[in-house]
Design a protein around this motif. Structure first.
Motif, PDB file in Angstrom:
ATOM      1  N   SER A  55      55.843  43.993  43.517  1.00 39.29           N
ATOM      2  CA  SER A  55      56.269  43.864  44.916  1.00 39.29           C
ATOM      3  C   SER A  55      55.266  43.096  45.758  1.00 39.29           C
ATOM      4  CB  SER A  55      56.504  45.247  45.518  1.00 39.29           C
ATOM      5  OG  SER A  55      55.320  46.015  45.442  1.00 39.29           O
ATOM      6  N   ALA A  56      54.006  43.144  45.373  1.00 40.44           N
ATOM      7  CA  ALA A  56      52.957  42.515  46.178  1.00 40.44           C
ATOM      8  C   ALA A  56      53.113  40.999  46.267  1.00 40.44           C
ATOM      9  CB  ALA A  56      51.589  42.868  45.600  1.00 40.44           C
ATOM     10  N   ARG A  57      53.895  40.440  45.353  1.00 41.24           N
ATOM     11  CA  ARG A  57      53.962  38.974  45.351  1.00 41.24           C
ATOM     12  C   ARG A  57      55.012  38.409  46.309  1.00 41.24           C
ATOM     13  NH1 ARG A  57      56.895  39.543  40.158  1.00 41.24           N
ATOM     14  NH2 ARG A  57      58.959  38.697  40.461  1.00 41.24           N
ATOM     15  N   PHE A  58      55.856  39.247  46.878  1.00 43.85           N
ATOM     16  CA  PHE A  58      56.937  38.729  47.712  1.00 43.85           C
ATOM     17  C   PHE A  58      56.463  38.454  49.126  1.00 43.85           C
ATOM     18  CE2 PHE A  58      59.383  41.446  44.584  1.00 43.85           C
ATOM     19  CZ  PHE A  58      59.629  40.375  43.734  1.00 43.85           C
ATOM     20  N   ARG A  59      56.907  37.322  49.650  1.00 45.04           N
ATOM     21  CA  ARG A  59      56.463  36.885  50.971  1.00 45.04           C
ATOM     22  C   ARG A  59      57.664  36.542  51.849  1.00 45.04           C
ATOM     23  NH1 ARG A  59      50.919  35.126  50.748  1.00 45.04           N
ATOM     24  NH2 ARG A  59      51.167  33.652  52.449  1.00 45.04           N
ATOM     25  N   ALA A  60      57.479  36.709  53.135  1.00 52.86           N
ATOM     26  CA  ALA A  60      58.531  36.324  54.083  1.00 52.86           C
ATOM     27  C   ALA A  60      57.887  35.877  55.389  1.00 52.86           C
ATOM     28  CB  ALA A  60      59.480  37.489  54.336  1.00 52.86           C
ATOM     29  N   TYR A  61      58.522  34.911  55.989  1.00 55.67           N
ATOM     30  CA  TYR A  61      58.039  34.329  57.242  1.00 55.67           C
ATOM     31  C   TYR A  61      59.158  34.456  58.263  1.00 55.67           C
ATOM     32  CZ  TYR A  61      56.446  30.668  60.508  1.00 55.67           C
ATOM     33  OH  TYR A  61      56.048  29.967  61.614  1.00 55.67           O
ATOM     34  N   ILE A  62      58.841  34.977  59.427  1.00 56.47           N
ATOM     35  CA  ILE A  62      59.819  35.037  60.520  1.00 56.47           C
ATOM     36  C   ILE A  62      59.253  34.220  61.667  1.00 56.47           C
ATOM     37  CG2 ILE A  62      61.052  36.503  62.149  1.00 56.47           C
ATOM     38  CD1 ILE A  62      60.812  38.779  60.045  1.00 56.47           C
ATOM     39  N   GLY A  63      59.956  33.165  62.031  1.00 59.85           N
ATOM     40  CA  GLY A  63      59.447  32.267  63.065  1.00 59.85           C
ATOM     41  C   GLY A  63      60.450  32.080  64.189  1.00 59.85           C
ATOM     42  N   GLU A  64      59.922  31.911  65.390  1.00 62.81           N
ATOM     43  CA  GLU A  64      60.778  31.630  66.540  1.00 62.81           C
ATOM     44  C   GLU A  64      61.117  30.150  66.562  1.00 62.81           C
ATOM     45  OE1 GLU A  64      59.574  33.083  70.356  1.00 62.81           O
ATOM     46  OE2 GLU A  64      58.774  34.933  69.503  1.00 62.81           O
ATOM     47  N   VAL A  65      62.384  29.875  66.833  1.00 61.05           N
ATOM     48  CA  VAL A  65      62.828  28.485  66.899  1.00 61.05           C
ATOM     49  C   VAL A  65      62.648  27.985  68.323  1.00 61.05           C
ATOM     50  CG1 VAL A  65      64.807  26.951  66.679  1.00 61.05           C
ATOM     51  CG2 VAL A  65      64.517  28.849  65.077  1.00 61.05           C
ATOM     52  N   ASP A  66      61.824  26.964  68.477  1.00 59.46           N
ATOM     53  CA  ASP A  66      61.701  26.345  69.797  1.00 59.46           C
ATOM     54  C   ASP A  66      62.350  24.966  69.720  1.00 59.46           C
ATOM     55  OD1 ASP A  66      59.825  25.013  68.276  1.00 59.46           O
ATOM     56  OD2 ASP A  66      58.136  26.110  69.116  1.00 59.46           O
ATOM     57  N   ASN A  67      61.760  23.983  70.332  1.00 55.77           N
ATOM     58  CA  ASN A  67      62.361  22.651  70.314  1.00 55.77           C
ATOM     59  C   ASN A  67      62.236  21.983  68.950  1.00 55.77           C
ATOM     60  OD1 ASN A  67      62.941  22.948  72.999  1.00 55.77           O
ATOM     61  ND2 ASN A  67      60.990  22.138  73.671  1.00 55.77           N
ATOM     62  N   ASP A  68      61.265  22.423  68.159  1.00 55.36           N
ATOM     63  CA  ASP A  68      61.026  21.760  66.878  1.00 55.36           C
ATOM     64  C   ASP A  68      61.417  22.650  65.712  1.00 55.36           C
ATOM     65  OD1 ASP A  68      60.246  20.115  64.838  1.00 55.36           O
ATOM     66  OD2 ASP A  68      58.332  19.571  65.749  1.00 55.36           O
ATOM     67  N   LEU A  69      62.701  22.646  65.432  1.00 55.36           N
ATOM     68  CA  LEU A  69      63.260  23.474  64.359  1.00 55.36           C
ATOM     69  C   LEU A  69      62.622  23.135  63.017  1.00 55.36           C
ATOM     70  CD1 LEU A  69      65.459  25.410  63.287  1.00 55.36           C
ATOM     71  CD2 LEU A  69      67.076  23.524  63.411  1.00 55.36           C
ATOM     72  N   LYS A  70      62.432  21.844  62.770  1.00 56.82           N
ATOM     73  CA  LYS A  70      61.898  21.418  61.484  1.00 56.82           C
ATOM     74  C   LYS A  70      60.462  21.906  61.296  1.00 56.82           C
ATOM     75  CE  LYS A  70      63.017  17.151  60.055  1.00 56.82           C
ATOM     76  NZ  LYS A  70      62.837  15.733  59.648  1.00 56.82           N
ATOM     77  N   ALA A  71      59.684  21.911  62.365  1.00 57.46           N
ATOM     78  CA  ALA A  71      58.297  22.394  62.270  1.00 57.46           C
ATOM     79  C   ALA A  71      58.262  23.887  61.942  1.00 57.46           C
ATOM     80  CB  ALA A  71      57.542  22.119  63.569  1.00 57.46           C
ATOM     81  N   THR A  72      59.170  24.661  62.544  1.00 61.02           N
ATOM     82  CA  THR A  72      59.244  26.102  62.259  1.00 61.02           C
ATOM     83  C   THR A  72      59.615  26.329  60.793  1.00 61.02           C
ATOM     84  OG1 THR A  72      59.969  26.527  64.527  1.00 61.02           O
ATOM     85  CG2 THR A  72      60.324  28.292  62.937  1.00 61.02           C
ATOM     86  N   LEU A  73      60.613  25.584  60.331  1.00 60.60           N
ATOM     87  CA  LEU A  73      61.024  25.693  58.929  1.00 60.60           C
ATOM     88  C   LEU A  73      59.886  25.317  57.995  1.00 60.60           C
ATOM     89  CD1 LEU A  73      64.629  24.205  59.068  1.00 60.60           C
ATOM     90  CD2 LEU A  73      64.034  26.406  58.043  1.00 60.60           C
ATOM     91  N   HIS A  74      59.188  24.238  58.326  1.00 62.88           N
ATOM     92  CA  HIS A  74      58.096  23.781  57.467  1.00 62.88           C
ATOM     93  C   HIS A  74      56.984  24.830  57.393  1.00 62.88           C
ATOM     94  CE1 HIS A  74      54.641  21.211  56.191  1.00 62.88           C
ATOM     95  NE2 HIS A  74      55.557  20.844  55.321  1.00 62.88           N
ATOM     96  N   SER A  75      56.653  25.444  58.527  1.00 59.66           N
ATOM     97  CA  SER A  75      55.639  26.513  58.540  1.00 59.66           C
ATOM     98  C   SER A  75      56.055  27.660  57.627  1.00 59.66           C
ATOM     99  CB  SER A  75      55.434  27.047  59.961  1.00 59.66           C
ATOM    100  OG  SER A  75      54.934  26.044  60.796  1.00 59.66           O
ATOM    101  N   GLY A  76      57.346  28.019  57.699  1.00 60.05           N
ATOM    102  CA  GLY A  76      57.852  29.101  56.856  1.00 60.05           C
ATOM    103  C   GLY A  76      57.794  28.759  55.382  1.00 60.05           C
TER     104      GLY A  76
END
Length: 271
Positions: free
Chosen positions: A3-24
């Motif tokens: 279980s320790a290997r699973f990761r998840a990213y929750i990001g707020e979408v602002d004007n730069d959707l692609k940047a949020t996705l890329h960070s995730g």
């Protein structure tokens, strides 16, 4: 402890959707799963012929993700099946979500799974044999990475419809609604067979009240990225306050060893 290997990213979408996705994607180390030789299959949730907030995957989210993906992967295929009960053709939903234009611009293949050769597969899930139908492209097509791109929404029958329930749309028979018996186990078999390596969850709008087709869209402006469908769905259910006992398919998939539903065991960017 897997279980320790699973990761998840929750990001707020602002004007730069692609940047949020890329960070995730960077946070979940997508480079471990996809390289320039990878053949990637992307399954959005197009359960309606046109974009509907909280019901179908946002064309903006999908486009931004695909624009990132084409620079990482060797070949990208986007696919969906005809609407349940023959309500519409997958081609109608491709048109209604602007996919023909996007896929042409990005040189991405677009397939209607209901038009391809398919076969039944069966396996024992938690002590009971179940079978599901899948298109052969998903079984024999040398897909290196399957990516589920669901919406964050409730479902009148399965509690939630997230990355695992989204796989039901890979069942190419439009009359798949007739095969809901043992659905929790069947969804687990689909998860086990397709083995999604990434989940991109569109939570720009979430769907409340009824689901999966009708309800109350709630603007959330969030995106989730995860490297595990069970972990992603457990987090998604927690985000909208649905107890996992109402979403039995997530717990069956966990019991089958496909991921963790314990959100304390998921490494997130919010930790």
């Amino acid at each position: 402890d897997i279980s320790a290997r699973f990761r998840a990213y929750i990001g707020e979408v602002d004007n730069d959707l692609k940047a949020t996705l890329h960070s995730g994607l960077e946070f979940i180390h997508w480079d471990k799963y996809i390289n320039s030789h990878s053949r990637v299959f992307v399954k959005p949730n197009f359960t309606f012929p046109q974009y509907s907030e909280g019901v179908t995957t946002s064309p903006d989210v999908l486009r931004a993700f695909l624009e990132l993906l084409i620079y990482r992967a060797g070949r990208v295929i986007v696919g969906e099946s005809d609407g349940g009960n023959n309500s519409f053709k997958a081609e109608d939903s491709f048109e209604g979500h602007g996919m023909y234009k996007v896929c042409k611009e990005l040189d991405i293949e677009l397939v209607n799974l209901s038009r391809l050769l398919s076969r039944m597969i069966e396996s024992k899930i938690q002590g009971k044999t179940v079978k599901v139908q899948l298109s052969e492209i998903l079984l024999d097509g040398n897909i290196d990475c399957f990516i589920s791109v669901p919406v964050l929404k409730v479902h009148v029958m399965t509690g939630v419809s997230l990355s695992i329930k989204n796989l039901w749309g890979c069942y190419p028979d439009p009359m798949r609604g007739l095969y809901h018996k043992d659905l929790d186990r069947k969804l687990t078999l689909l998860t086990k067979t397709l083995s999604p390596c990434l989940v991109i969850m569109d939570a720009t709008y979430a769907l409340n009240k009824h689901g999966p087709m009708f309800g109350e869209p709630v603007k959330m402006d969030l995106i989730m990225a995860s490297d595990n469908p069970v972990a992603a769905d457990a987090l998604g259910a927690a985000l909208i306050g649905i107890p996992l006992k109402k979403a039995g398919h997530i717990l069956v998939a966990e019991k089958e060893g496909l991921g963790t539903a314990n959100i304390d065991n998921i490494e997130t960017n919010l930790d």
